[in-house]
Design an enzyme around this catalytic site. Structure first.
Site, PDB file in Angstrom:
ATOM      1  N   LYS A  75      10.776  -4.203  24.495  1.00 40.50           N
ATOM      2  CA  LYS A  75      11.657  -3.383  23.672  1.00 40.50           C
ATOM      3  C   LYS A  75      11.595  -1.931  24.141  1.00 40.50           C
ATOM      4  O   LYS A  75      10.565  -1.455  24.612  1.00 40.50           O
ATOM      5  CB  LYS A  75      11.250  -3.474  22.195  1.00 40.50           C
ATOM      6  CG  LYS A  75      11.397  -4.877  21.618  1.00 40.50           C
ATOM      7  CD  LYS A  75      12.862  -5.272  21.530  1.00 40.50           C
ATOM      8  CE  LYS A  75      13.033  -6.726  21.159  1.00 40.50           C
ATOM      9  NZ  LYS A  75      12.747  -7.639  22.276  1.00 40.50           N
ATOM     10  N   ASP A  76      12.727  -1.238  23.968  1.00 37.00           N
ATOM     11  CA  ASP A  76      12.842   0.134  24.452  1.00 37.00           C
ATOM     12  C   ASP A  76      11.820   1.065  23.811  1.00 37.00           C
ATOM     13  O   ASP A  76      11.454   0.900  22.642  1.00 37.00           O
ATOM     14  CB  ASP A  76      14.245   0.674  24.152  1.00 37.00           C
ATOM     15  CG  ASP A  76      15.320  -0.070  24.911  1.00 37.00           C
ATOM     16  OD1 ASP A  76      15.768   0.428  25.946  1.00 37.00           O
ATOM     17  OD2 ASP A  76      15.693  -1.168  24.457  1.00 37.00           O
ATOM     18  N   LYS A  77      11.427   2.067  24.576  1.00 39.65           N
ATOM     19  CA  LYS A  77      10.548   3.105  24.040  1.00 39.65           C
ATOM     20  C   LYS A  77      11.330   4.054  23.145  1.00 39.65           C
ATOM     21  O   LYS A  77      10.903   4.364  22.026  1.00 39.65           O
ATOM     22  CB  LYS A  77       9.889   3.894  25.182  1.00 39.65           C
ATOM     23  CG  LYS A  77       9.049   5.070  24.690  1.00 39.65           C
ATOM     24  CD  LYS A  77       8.485   5.890  25.843  1.00 39.65           C
ATOM     25  CE  LYS A  77       7.726   7.104  25.300  1.00 39.65           C
ATOM     26  NZ  LYS A  77       7.178   7.952  26.390  1.00 39.65           N
TER      27      LYS A  77
END
Length: 291
Positions: A75-77
């Site tokens: 998942k994106d930061k």
């Protein structure tokens, strides 16, 4: 890196920045958890933190090895994300006691007989906040979004897969064609970028074929594509945008059973009703080849 897009609408202007306040992602698990077993399943909300960093924090809090912590996807930061993590049940007290960072919140906990593995996802729910959108632009966005929900979109690998200069796949290509055994995580990541590049090329070509079939009559499309008339007729009869071919490697959705497309009628129906999807070639020794 050229990509062929499915839709031809004019660009719709709006303001968007990928931040924790305006970009939200939530995993949809592939299976319901049994709530019994030797693994603790944590539904975790995190912000401004990558999945790899999350795993590092969890390992430190529980004194587990990172390999003992299961996750389905990255998942994106720069987002607020919700994802499911599995750890051995015996580490439950430690994770509750020692997980103190404000960037991580445990929303729910369940149990399972099995750890979570990469790829065990039904999908992701995305929510984004757009600004400076006029009433006309709002109507345009809703129209396109409705069409996308019905027809789908080509699922290209995004820019983050290819490094800051968008050329990491070239290094991966050199490594992949060297015939040498991969060494370390960096080489594996670079080769993965090359695999992703080839997938994008395949997908772009298939989208281009579909657009040609949709745009032109049978004889003209056959001439452009250099396909037999009978094949173009069969493709033209498919009402959905993305055209399927006999021999495509298909996958049932959401439970992952794979099969080869052998006839159009039932397979096209399953695709249109979102019960199956064609898979793209991710080149490698274990790749499932089309018939």
């Amino acid at each position: 890196m050229n990509k062929t897009y499915a839709y031809n609408h004019q660009p719709i202007p709006f303001d968007f920045a990928q931040t924790v306040e305006r970009f939200f992602v939530e995993e949809i698990p592939l299976f319901a958890f049994s709530n019994k077993g030797s693994y603790l399943i944590l539904k975790i909300k995190k912000s401004n933190m990558s999945t790899f960093k999350l795993i590092t924090v969890l390992a430190k809090a529980t004194d587990l090895q990172q390999r003992d912590i299961g996750y389905a996807g990255l998942k994106d930061k720069n987002a607020t994300t919700v994802q499911y993590i599995s750890i051995p049940k015996q580490a439950e007290k430690e994770v509750i006691k020692n997980l103190t960072t404000e960037k991580i919140e445990i929303l729910e906990k369940q149990y399972s007989k099995f750890p979570i593995k990469v790829g065990q996802l039904k999908g992701n729910n995305f929510s984004i906040i757009l600004k400076n959108v006029s009433p006309i632009q709002k109507e345009q966005i809703e129209k396109v979004a409705k069409k996308m929900s019905q027809e789908g979109i080509p699922n290209y690998y995004g820019y983050q897969r290819f490094g800051e200069d968008n050329k990491s796949y070239l290094q991966g290509k050199e490594i992949a064609h060297s015939g040498k055994k991969l060494k370390g995580a960096k080489e594996k990541l670079l080769v993965s970028a090359y695999q992703s590049y080839l997938f994008n090329q395949w997908l772009s070509h298939r989208v281009s074929i579909s657009k040609t079939i949709m745009k032109h009559d049978i004889s003209e499309a056959a001439k452009i594509l250099e396909y037999p008339i009978e094949l173009v007729k069969a493709l033209k009869q498919q009402t959905q945008f993305f055209k399927l071919f006999i021999g495509d490697a298909m996958q049932s959705y959401p439970y992952g059973k794979s099969f080869y497309l052998k006839e159009f009628e039932s397979s096209v129906k399953a695709f249109i009703t979102q019960n199956s999807s064609p898979t793209g070639l991710l080149v490698g020794m274990k790749a499932k080849k089309a018939m």
